[in-house]
Scaffold this active site. Structure first.
Site, PDB file in Angstrom:
ATOM      1  N   TYR A   1       0.856  -1.181   0.000  1.00  0.00           N
ATOM      2  CA  TYR A   1       0.000   0.000   0.000  1.00  0.00           C
ATOM      3  C   TYR A   1       0.894   1.233   0.000  1.00  0.00           C
ATOM      4  O   TYR A   1       1.853   1.307   0.778  1.00  0.00           O
ATOM      5  CB  TYR A   1      -0.887  -0.006   1.245  1.00  0.00           C
TER       6      TYR A   1
ATOM      7  N   ASP B   1       9.233   2.823   0.086  1.00  0.00           N
ATOM      8  CA  ASP B   1       8.162   3.430   0.854  1.00  0.00           C
ATOM      9  C   ASP B   1       8.379   3.026   2.313  1.00  0.00           C
ATOM     10  O   ASP B   1       8.023   1.927   2.733  1.00  0.00           O
ATOM     11  CB  ASP B   1       6.799   2.956   0.340  1.00  0.00           C
TER      12      ASP B   1
ATOM     13  N   LYS C   1       3.740   8.478   9.227  1.00  0.00           N
ATOM     14  CA  LYS C   1       3.586   7.799  10.522  1.00  0.00           C
ATOM     15  C   LYS C   1       4.580   8.285  11.593  1.00  0.00           C
ATOM     16  O   LYS C   1       4.398   9.389  12.097  1.00  0.00           O
ATOM     17  CB  LYS C   1       3.576   6.289  10.306  1.00  0.00           C
TER      18      LYS C   1
HETATM   19  C1  LIG Z   1       0.124   4.297   5.878  1.00  0.00           C
HETATM   20  C2  LIG Z   1       0.899   4.103   4.657  1.00  0.00           C
HETATM   21  C3  LIG Z   1       0.829   4.987   3.577  1.00  0.00           C
HETATM   22  C4  LIG Z   1      -0.161   6.111   3.522  1.00  0.00           C
HETATM   23  O1  LIG Z   1       0.048   7.047   4.529  1.00  0.00           O
HETATM   24  P1  LIG Z   1      -1.179   8.024   4.954  1.00  0.00           P
HETATM   25  O2  LIG Z   1      -0.548   8.945   5.951  1.00  0.00           O
HETATM   26  O3  LIG Z   1      -2.225   7.121   5.533  1.00  0.00           O
HETATM   27  O4  LIG Z   1      -1.634   8.704   3.737  1.00  0.00           O
HETATM   28  C5  LIG Z   1       1.694   4.815   2.525  1.00  0.00           C
HETATM   29  N1  LIG Z   1       2.576   3.809   2.510  1.00  0.00           N
HETATM   30  C6  LIG Z   1       2.673   2.911   3.510  1.00  0.00           C
HETATM   31  C7  LIG Z   1       3.689   1.850   3.456  1.00  0.00           C
HETATM   32  C8  LIG Z   1       1.820   3.023   4.608  1.00  0.00           C
HETATM   33  O5  LIG Z   1       1.902   2.122   5.575  1.00  0.00           O
END
Ligand SMILES: *Cc1c(COP(=O)(O)O)cnc(C)c1O
Length: 427
Positions: free
Chosen positions: A144, A239, A267
Protein backbone atom coordinates in the site's frame (compact mmCIF):
# COMPACT_ATOMS: atom_id res chain seq x y z
CA UNK A 1 -23.11 -3.59 27.76
CA UNK A 2 -19.36 -3.26 27.45
CA UNK A 3 -19.36 -1.17 24.26
CA UNK A 4 -22.64 0.72 24.83
CA UNK A 5 -21.32 4.25 24.29
CA UNK A 6 -19.21 3.23 21.28
CA UNK A 7 -22.29 1.65 19.78
CA UNK A 8 -24.34 4.83 20.18
CA UNK A 9 -21.55 7.01 18.87
CA UNK A 10 -21.08 4.79 15.83
CA UNK A 11 -24.80 4.99 14.98
CA UNK A 12 -24.68 8.75 15.20
CA UNK A 13 -21.43 9.02 13.23
CA UNK A 14 -22.92 7.05 10.36
CA UNK A 15 -25.49 9.78 9.80
CA UNK A 16 -22.86 12.44 9.16
CA UNK A 17 -19.68 10.67 8.08
CA UNK A 18 -19.53 8.09 5.24
CA UNK A 19 -19.57 4.72 6.98
CA UNK A 20 -19.12 6.55 10.28
CA UNK A 21 -15.35 6.83 9.91
CA UNK A 22 -12.71 9.02 8.29
CA UNK A 23 -10.59 6.08 7.16
CA UNK A 24 -12.17 2.73 6.19
CA UNK A 25 -10.21 0.23 8.33
CA UNK A 26 -11.50 1.93 11.48
CA UNK A 27 -15.03 0.70 10.79
CA UNK A 28 -14.22 -2.94 11.76
CA UNK A 29 -15.74 -4.08 8.47
CA UNK A 30 -13.17 -6.85 8.20
CA UNK A 31 -13.56 -8.24 11.75
CA UNK A 32 -17.24 -7.32 12.16
CA UNK A 33 -18.88 -5.72 15.16
CA UNK A 34 -18.93 -2.13 16.35
CA UNK A 35 -15.73 -0.07 16.23
CA UNK A 36 -14.51 1.08 19.62
CA UNK A 37 -14.48 4.87 20.02
CA UNK A 38 -11.44 6.04 21.93
CA UNK A 39 -11.35 9.11 24.11
CA UNK A 40 -7.80 9.14 25.43
CA UNK A 41 -4.42 7.49 25.24
CA UNK A 42 -1.41 7.42 27.53
CA UNK A 43 1.75 5.34 27.30
CA UNK A 44 0.84 1.78 26.31
CA UNK A 45 -2.90 2.23 26.83
CA UNK A 46 -6.02 3.43 25.07
CA UNK A 47 -9.23 4.27 26.93
CA UNK A 48 -12.58 4.08 25.18
CA UNK A 49 -15.79 6.05 25.69
CA UNK A 50 -17.13 3.29 27.97
CA UNK A 51 -13.97 3.60 30.10
CA UNK A 52 -12.59 0.24 29.00
CA UNK A 53 -8.82 0.30 28.69
CA UNK A 54 -6.66 -1.60 26.25
CA UNK A 55 -3.01 -2.42 25.71
CA UNK A 56 -2.48 -0.81 22.30
CA UNK A 57 -0.78 -2.73 19.50
CA UNK A 58 -1.74 -0.29 16.74
CA UNK A 59 -0.31 2.89 18.17
CA UNK A 60 -2.16 5.01 15.64
CA UNK A 61 -0.81 2.63 12.94
CA UNK A 62 2.75 3.32 14.00
CA UNK A 63 3.25 6.98 14.97
CA UNK A 64 3.03 6.44 18.74
CA UNK A 65 6.26 4.42 18.72
CA UNK A 66 7.46 6.02 21.98
CA UNK A 67 4.04 5.46 23.61
CA UNK A 68 1.00 7.72 23.59
CA UNK A 69 1.04 11.33 24.76
CA UNK A 70 4.66 11.25 25.85
CA UNK A 71 5.35 14.16 28.24
CA UNK A 72 8.31 15.40 26.16
CA UNK A 73 6.25 15.60 22.98
CA UNK A 74 3.28 17.07 24.79
CA UNK A 75 5.39 19.87 26.24
CA UNK A 76 7.05 20.55 22.91
CA UNK A 77 3.68 20.92 21.16
CA UNK A 78 2.25 23.11 23.93
CA UNK A 79 5.24 25.41 23.83
CA UNK A 80 5.17 25.64 20.06
CA UNK A 81 1.42 26.36 20.03
CA UNK A 82 1.97 29.51 22.06
CA UNK A 83 4.05 30.92 19.21
CA UNK A 84 1.43 30.29 16.56
CA UNK A 85 -0.11 27.34 14.73
CA UNK A 86 0.84 28.02 11.14
CA UNK A 87 2.51 30.84 9.23
CA UNK A 88 2.67 29.81 5.59
CA UNK A 89 6.26 31.08 5.58
CA UNK A 90 9.56 29.28 6.04
CA UNK A 91 10.60 28.64 9.63
CA UNK A 92 13.89 27.71 11.25
CA UNK A 93 12.23 24.63 12.71
CA UNK A 94 11.80 23.12 9.23
CA UNK A 95 15.53 23.34 8.61
CA UNK A 96 16.19 21.91 12.05
CA UNK A 97 14.15 18.76 11.42
CA UNK A 98 15.41 18.39 7.83
CA UNK A 99 19.00 18.64 9.06
CA UNK A 100 18.41 16.23 11.91
CA UNK A 101 16.87 13.62 9.61
CA UNK A 102 19.33 13.89 6.73
CA UNK A 103 22.27 13.72 9.14
CA UNK A 104 20.96 10.61 10.84
CA UNK A 105 19.54 8.59 7.96
CA UNK A 106 21.87 6.99 5.42
CA UNK A 107 21.85 8.13 1.84
CA UNK A 108 19.46 11.07 1.87
CA UNK A 109 20.62 14.64 1.32
CA UNK A 110 17.40 16.64 1.07
CA UNK A 111 13.92 16.11 2.40
CA UNK A 112 10.56 17.71 1.51
CA UNK A 113 7.79 17.70 4.10
CA UNK A 114 4.15 16.98 3.27
CA UNK A 115 1.13 16.15 5.43
CA UNK A 116 0.54 12.42 4.83
CA UNK A 117 2.12 9.24 3.55
CA UNK A 118 -0.24 9.35 0.57
CA UNK A 119 1.10 12.73 -0.46
CA UNK A 120 4.67 11.57 0.04
CA UNK A 121 4.29 8.55 -2.27
CA UNK A 122 2.25 10.44 -4.85
CA UNK A 123 4.90 13.16 -4.99
CA UNK A 124 7.79 10.69 -5.07
CA UNK A 125 6.51 9.00 -8.22
CA UNK A 126 5.87 12.33 -9.90
CA UNK A 127 9.44 13.28 -9.12
CA UNK A 128 10.73 9.93 -10.40
CA UNK A 129 8.75 10.40 -13.61
CA UNK A 130 9.99 13.95 -14.00
CA UNK A 131 13.58 12.96 -13.34
CA UNK A 132 13.63 9.97 -15.71
CA UNK A 133 11.23 11.28 -18.35
CA UNK A 134 9.41 7.92 -18.22
CA UNK A 135 5.79 7.16 -17.35
CA UNK A 136 5.49 3.62 -16.00
CA UNK A 137 5.99 2.51 -12.43
CA UNK A 138 6.25 -0.97 -10.96
CA UNK A 139 4.61 -1.84 -7.67
CA UNK A 140 3.95 -5.07 -5.79
CA UNK A 141 0.63 -6.74 -5.02
CA UNK A 142 -0.34 -6.27 -1.39
CA UNK A 143 1.85 -3.19 -0.90
CA UNK A 144 0.00 0.00 0.00
CA UNK A 145 1.37 3.39 -0.93
CA UNK A 146 -1.55 5.58 0.02
CA UNK A 147 -4.75 6.20 -1.88
CA UNK A 148 -3.59 8.21 -4.91
CA UNK A 149 -4.84 6.90 -8.25
CA UNK A 150 -1.59 5.37 -9.52
CA UNK A 151 -1.46 2.99 -6.56
CA UNK A 152 -5.10 1.83 -6.41
CA UNK A 153 -4.37 -0.76 -9.03
CA UNK A 154 -4.78 -4.52 -8.96
CA UNK A 155 -3.24 -7.19 -11.12
CA UNK A 156 -4.65 -7.47 -14.62
CA UNK A 157 -6.07 -10.78 -15.81
CA UNK A 158 -4.22 -13.30 -17.93
CA UNK A 159 -1.17 -12.14 -19.80
CA UNK A 160 -1.71 -8.43 -19.18
CA UNK A 161 1.22 -7.04 -17.22
CA UNK A 162 -0.41 -3.69 -16.57
CA UNK A 163 -2.93 -3.26 -13.84
CA UNK A 164 -6.65 -2.61 -13.55
CA UNK A 165 -8.31 0.03 -11.38
CA UNK A 166 -8.92 -1.28 -7.87
CA UNK A 167 -11.51 1.38 -7.09
CA UNK A 168 -14.24 3.07 -9.08
CA UNK A 169 -12.97 6.52 -10.03
CA UNK A 170 -9.50 5.37 -11.00
CA UNK A 171 -9.18 5.60 -14.77
CA UNK A 172 -7.91 2.97 -17.21
CA UNK A 173 -5.53 5.66 -18.44
CA UNK A 174 -3.89 5.83 -15.05
CA UNK A 175 -3.96 2.06 -14.56
CA UNK A 176 -2.03 1.38 -17.74
CA UNK A 177 1.05 3.09 -16.31
CA UNK A 178 1.20 0.94 -13.18
CA UNK A 179 2.81 -2.49 -13.59
CA UNK A 180 2.30 -5.13 -10.93
CA UNK A 181 4.44 -7.97 -9.67
CA UNK A 182 4.18 -10.40 -6.80
CA UNK A 183 6.18 -9.51 -3.71
CA UNK A 184 9.41 -11.54 -3.59
CA UNK A 185 8.97 -12.74 -7.20
CA UNK A 186 12.31 -11.89 -8.79
CA UNK A 187 11.59 -13.78 -12.03
CA UNK A 188 8.48 -11.75 -12.61
CA UNK A 189 10.32 -8.47 -12.02
CA UNK A 190 12.91 -9.46 -14.63
CA UNK A 191 10.18 -10.39 -17.07
CA UNK A 192 8.41 -7.06 -16.61
CA UNK A 193 11.64 -5.15 -17.22
CA UNK A 194 12.29 -7.21 -20.34
CA UNK A 195 8.80 -6.39 -21.64
CA UNK A 196 9.04 -2.66 -20.87
CA UNK A 197 12.56 -1.67 -21.87
CA UNK A 198 13.59 1.86 -20.83
CA UNK A 199 10.00 2.64 -19.89
CA UNK A 200 9.94 2.16 -16.14
CA UNK A 201 10.53 5.34 -14.14
CA UNK A 202 10.54 3.69 -10.74
CA UNK A 203 10.02 0.62 -8.65
CA UNK A 204 8.16 1.45 -5.46
CA UNK A 205 8.14 -1.08 -2.63
CA UNK A 206 7.50 -1.42 1.07
CA UNK A 207 10.94 -2.84 1.93
CA UNK A 208 9.24 -4.77 4.71
CA UNK A 209 5.58 -4.97 3.78
CA UNK A 210 3.08 -4.11 6.47
CA UNK A 211 -0.15 -3.71 4.56
CA UNK A 212 -0.82 -7.38 3.77
CA UNK A 213 0.10 -8.30 7.30
CA UNK A 214 3.83 -8.25 7.90
CA UNK A 215 5.72 -9.81 4.99
CA UNK A 216 9.50 -9.81 4.74
CA UNK A 217 11.70 -9.51 1.65
CA UNK A 218 13.38 -12.84 0.91
CA UNK A 219 16.47 -14.06 -0.94
CA UNK A 220 18.05 -10.61 -1.25
CA UNK A 221 14.98 -9.32 -3.05
CA UNK A 222 15.79 -5.67 -2.25
CA UNK A 223 19.41 -6.01 -3.41
CA UNK A 224 18.18 -7.54 -6.67
CA UNK A 225 15.77 -4.66 -7.20
CA UNK A 226 18.64 -2.23 -6.64
CA UNK A 227 20.66 -3.98 -9.34
CA UNK A 228 17.90 -4.11 -11.93
CA UNK A 229 17.14 -0.42 -11.30
CA UNK A 230 20.81 0.46 -11.81
CA UNK A 231 20.96 -1.56 -15.01
CA UNK A 232 17.87 0.11 -16.45
CA UNK A 233 18.10 3.73 -15.35
CA UNK A 234 15.07 3.20 -13.09
CA UNK A 235 14.75 4.82 -9.66
CA UNK A 236 14.24 2.62 -6.60
CA UNK A 237 11.72 4.09 -4.17
CA UNK A 238 11.51 2.66 -0.68
CA UNK A 239 8.16 3.43 0.85
CA UNK A 240 9.30 3.69 4.46
CA UNK A 241 6.08 5.24 5.72
CA UNK A 242 5.85 2.29 8.14
CA UNK A 243 9.45 1.14 8.40
CA UNK A 244 11.15 4.56 8.61
CA UNK A 245 12.46 5.30 12.11
CA UNK A 246 10.87 1.99 13.20
CA UNK A 247 13.13 -0.84 12.03
CA UNK A 248 16.08 1.43 12.77
CA UNK A 249 16.53 5.18 12.72
CA UNK A 250 17.67 4.77 9.12
CA UNK A 251 14.81 2.40 8.37
CA UNK A 252 15.08 -0.49 5.93
CA UNK A 253 17.92 1.20 4.04
CA UNK A 254 20.02 0.80 7.18
CA UNK A 255 18.81 -2.70 8.15
CA UNK A 256 19.22 -4.23 4.70
CA UNK A 257 22.15 -2.10 3.53
CA UNK A 258 20.35 -1.20 0.30
CA UNK A 259 20.30 2.37 -0.96
CA UNK A 260 17.08 3.74 -2.37
CA UNK A 261 16.99 6.71 -4.75
CA UNK A 262 13.93 8.12 -3.06
CA UNK A 263 12.48 7.32 0.33
CA UNK A 264 9.00 8.19 1.55
CA UNK A 265 8.07 8.73 5.18
CA UNK A 266 4.95 9.17 7.26
CA UNK A 267 3.59 7.80 10.52
CA UNK A 268 6.51 7.91 13.04
CA UNK A 269 7.98 11.03 11.40
CA UNK A 270 5.06 13.10 12.72
CA UNK A 271 4.91 11.56 16.18
CA UNK A 272 1.09 11.48 15.90
CA UNK A 273 0.53 14.73 14.03
CA UNK A 274 -0.16 14.70 10.27
CA UNK A 275 3.24 14.52 8.58
CA UNK A 276 4.72 12.78 5.59
CA UNK A 277 7.95 13.40 3.72
CA UNK A 278 10.00 12.27 0.79
CA UNK A 279 13.74 12.41 0.54
CA UNK A 280 16.63 11.59 -1.73
CA UNK A 281 19.94 12.69 -3.12
CA UNK A 282 20.62 16.28 -4.17
CA UNK A 283 20.61 15.25 -7.80
CA UNK A 284 17.05 13.93 -7.69
CA UNK A 285 15.59 16.35 -5.13
CA UNK A 286 16.94 19.38 -7.02
CA UNK A 287 14.37 18.62 -9.74
CA UNK A 288 11.58 19.76 -7.40
CA UNK A 289 9.98 23.21 -7.56
CA UNK A 290 10.96 25.91 -6.92
CA UNK A 291 14.51 24.89 -7.86
CA UNK A 292 13.47 22.42 -10.53
CA UNK A 293 10.49 21.92 -12.78
CA UNK A 294 8.59 19.12 -11.01
CA UNK A 295 5.71 20.78 -9.19
CA UNK A 296 4.75 19.93 -5.63
CA UNK A 297 3.33 22.12 -2.86
CA UNK A 298 1.30 22.20 0.36
CA UNK A 299 -0.42 24.92 2.42
CA UNK A 300 0.27 23.12 5.70
CA UNK A 301 3.50 21.39 4.67
CA UNK A 302 6.11 21.86 7.40
CA UNK A 303 3.43 23.01 9.84
CA UNK A 304 5.16 24.11 13.06
CA UNK A 305 3.07 22.02 15.46
CA UNK A 306 3.52 18.93 13.31
CA UNK A 307 7.28 19.55 12.90
CA UNK A 308 7.67 20.00 16.65
CA UNK A 309 5.81 16.75 17.41
CA UNK A 310 7.92 14.92 14.83
CA UNK A 311 11.24 16.39 15.87
CA UNK A 312 10.71 15.78 19.59
CA UNK A 313 9.65 12.18 18.89
CA UNK A 314 12.68 11.54 16.69
CA UNK A 315 14.99 13.18 19.22
CA UNK A 316 13.62 10.98 21.97
CA UNK A 317 14.27 7.89 19.86
CA UNK A 318 17.77 9.03 19.01
CA UNK A 319 18.69 9.90 22.61
CA UNK A 320 17.18 6.84 24.27
CA UNK A 321 19.84 4.18 24.72
CA UNK A 322 18.87 0.79 23.32
CA UNK A 323 15.58 2.13 21.99
CA UNK A 324 15.42 -0.34 19.12
CA UNK A 325 16.77 -3.23 21.17
CA UNK A 326 13.95 -2.75 23.61
CA UNK A 327 11.06 -2.65 21.14
CA UNK A 328 12.59 -5.47 19.10
CA UNK A 329 13.04 -7.65 22.17
CA UNK A 330 9.48 -7.00 23.29
CA UNK A 331 8.26 -8.05 19.86
CA UNK A 332 10.44 -11.14 19.80
CA UNK A 333 9.13 -12.13 23.20
CA UNK A 334 5.52 -11.69 22.05
CA UNK A 335 6.21 -13.72 18.91
CA UNK A 336 7.83 -16.53 20.89
CA UNK A 337 5.34 -16.69 23.76
CA UNK A 338 2.20 -16.29 21.65
CA UNK A 339 3.53 -18.94 19.28
CA UNK A 340 4.08 -21.29 22.20
CA UNK A 341 0.55 -20.81 23.51
CA UNK A 342 -1.03 -21.30 20.08
CA UNK A 343 1.06 -24.43 19.57
CA UNK A 344 -0.13 -25.81 22.90
CA UNK A 345 -3.67 -25.20 21.72
CA UNK A 346 -2.88 -26.95 18.44
CA UNK A 347 -3.78 -23.89 16.35
CA UNK A 348 -1.89 -23.70 13.06
CA UNK A 349 -0.33 -20.28 12.61
CA UNK A 350 2.61 -18.42 11.20
CA UNK A 351 3.99 -15.30 12.86
CA UNK A 352 5.93 -12.92 10.61
CA UNK A 353 8.13 -10.40 12.38
CA UNK A 354 10.75 -7.79 11.64
CA UNK A 355 11.93 -5.45 14.37
CA UNK A 356 8.85 -4.09 16.12
CA UNK A 357 6.43 -5.10 13.35
CA UNK A 358 4.66 -8.44 13.48
CA UNK A 359 1.49 -10.20 12.47
CA UNK A 360 -0.13 -13.58 12.96
CA UNK A 361 -1.46 -15.52 10.02
CA UNK A 362 -3.60 -18.50 10.88
CA UNK A 363 -2.07 -20.58 8.16
CA UNK A 364 -0.09 -23.79 7.88
CA UNK A 365 2.20 -22.24 5.29
CA UNK A 366 4.80 -19.49 5.30
CA UNK A 367 3.49 -16.14 4.02
CA UNK A 368 5.77 -14.37 1.54
CA UNK A 369 3.33 -12.57 -0.73
CA UNK A 370 -0.24 -11.32 -1.01
CA UNK A 371 -1.69 -14.57 -2.41
CA UNK A 372 -0.37 -16.46 0.59
CA UNK A 373 -1.63 -13.79 2.98
CA UNK A 374 -5.10 -14.23 1.43
CA UNK A 375 -4.98 -18.00 1.94
CA UNK A 376 -4.71 -17.61 5.72
CA UNK A 377 -7.78 -18.25 7.87
CA UNK A 378 -9.09 -14.71 8.27
CA UNK A 379 -12.31 -15.67 10.00
CA UNK A 380 -10.22 -17.27 12.73
CA UNK A 381 -8.20 -14.05 12.97
CA UNK A 382 -11.43 -12.08 13.35
CA UNK A 383 -12.43 -14.37 16.20
CA UNK A 384 -9.00 -13.95 17.80
CA UNK A 385 -9.25 -10.19 17.43
CA UNK A 386 -12.61 -9.97 19.22
CA UNK A 387 -11.64 -12.30 22.04
CA UNK A 388 -8.50 -10.27 22.69
CA UNK A 389 -10.43 -7.01 22.46
CA UNK A 390 -12.86 -8.25 25.10
CA UNK A 391 -9.85 -8.99 27.29
CA UNK A 392 -8.34 -5.53 26.94
CA UNK A 393 -5.90 -6.08 24.09
CA UNK A 394 -6.25 -3.82 21.05
CA UNK A 395 -4.96 -5.44 17.86
CA UNK A 396 -5.33 -4.06 14.34
CA UNK A 397 -8.87 -4.94 13.22
CA UNK A 398 -7.85 -7.00 10.20
CA UNK A 399 -5.66 -9.99 9.44
CA UNK A 400 -4.02 -7.90 6.71
CA UNK A 401 -2.55 -5.37 9.10
CA UNK A 402 0.63 -5.25 11.14
CA UNK A 403 0.97 -4.85 14.89
CA UNK A 404 3.19 -1.95 15.93
CA UNK A 405 4.95 -2.45 19.22
CA UNK A 406 5.73 0.70 21.18
CA UNK A 407 8.46 1.57 23.65
CA UNK A 408 5.80 1.90 26.38
CA UNK A 409 5.05 -1.83 26.37
CA UNK A 410 6.68 -3.48 29.36
CA UNK A 411 6.40 -6.79 31.22
CA UNK A 412 2.98 -5.96 32.67
CA UNK A 413 1.51 -5.37 29.25
CA UNK A 414 3.19 -8.44 27.80
CA UNK A 415 1.76 -10.55 30.61
CA UNK A 416 -1.74 -9.15 30.10
CA UNK A 417 -1.44 -9.94 26.43
CA UNK A 418 -0.28 -13.52 27.00
CA UNK A 419 -3.04 -14.03 29.55
CA UNK A 420 -5.60 -12.98 26.94
CA UNK A 421 -4.07 -15.30 24.35
CA UNK A 422 -4.23 -18.18 26.85
CA UNK A 423 -7.96 -17.56 27.21
CA UNK A 424 -8.45 -17.65 23.46
CA UNK A 425 -10.87 -20.38 22.48
CA UNK A 426 -11.00 -21.75 18.99
CA UNK A 427 -14.67 -21.25 18.20
C1 LIG B 1 0.12 4.30 5.88
C2 LIG B 1 0.90 4.10 4.66
C3 LIG B 1 0.83 4.99 3.58
C4 LIG B 1 -0.16 6.11 3.52
O1 LIG B 1 0.05 7.05 4.53
P1 LIG B 1 -1.18 8.02 4.95
O2 LIG B 1 -0.55 8.94 5.95
O3 LIG B 1 -2.23 7.12 5.53
O4 LIG B 1 -1.63 8.70 3.74
C5 LIG B 1 1.69 4.82 2.52
N1 LIG B 1 2.58 3.81 2.51
C6 LIG B 1 2.67 2.91 3.51
C7 LIG B 1 3.69 1.85 3.46
C8 LIG B 1 1.82 3.02 4.61
O5 LIG B 1 1.90 2.12 5.57
Amino acid sequence: MKYQRSSELFSEAQQYIPGGVNSPVRAFKSVGGVPVFMKSAKGAYLTDEDNNSYVDYINSWGPAIIGHTHPLVLQAIQKQAENGFSFGTPTELETEIAKFITENVPNIEQIRMVSSGTEACMSAIRLARGYTGREKILKFEGCYHGHSDSFLIKAGSGAATFGNPNSPGVTQGTAKDTLLAKYNDWEQVQEIFANNPKEIAAIIIEPVAGNMGCVLPENNFLQKLRTICDDNGTLLIFDEVMTGFRLAFGGAQEIYGVKADLVTYGKVIGGGLPVGAFAGTNEVMDCLAPKGAVYQAGTLSGNPLAMRAGLSTLQFIKNEKNFYNKINNTTEQLDFEIGKILNEKGIAHKINRKGSMMSIFFHTHTVSNFDEAQQANHSLFNNFFHQLLDNGIYLPPSGYETWFISHAINDDEINKTLEAVRKFEYA
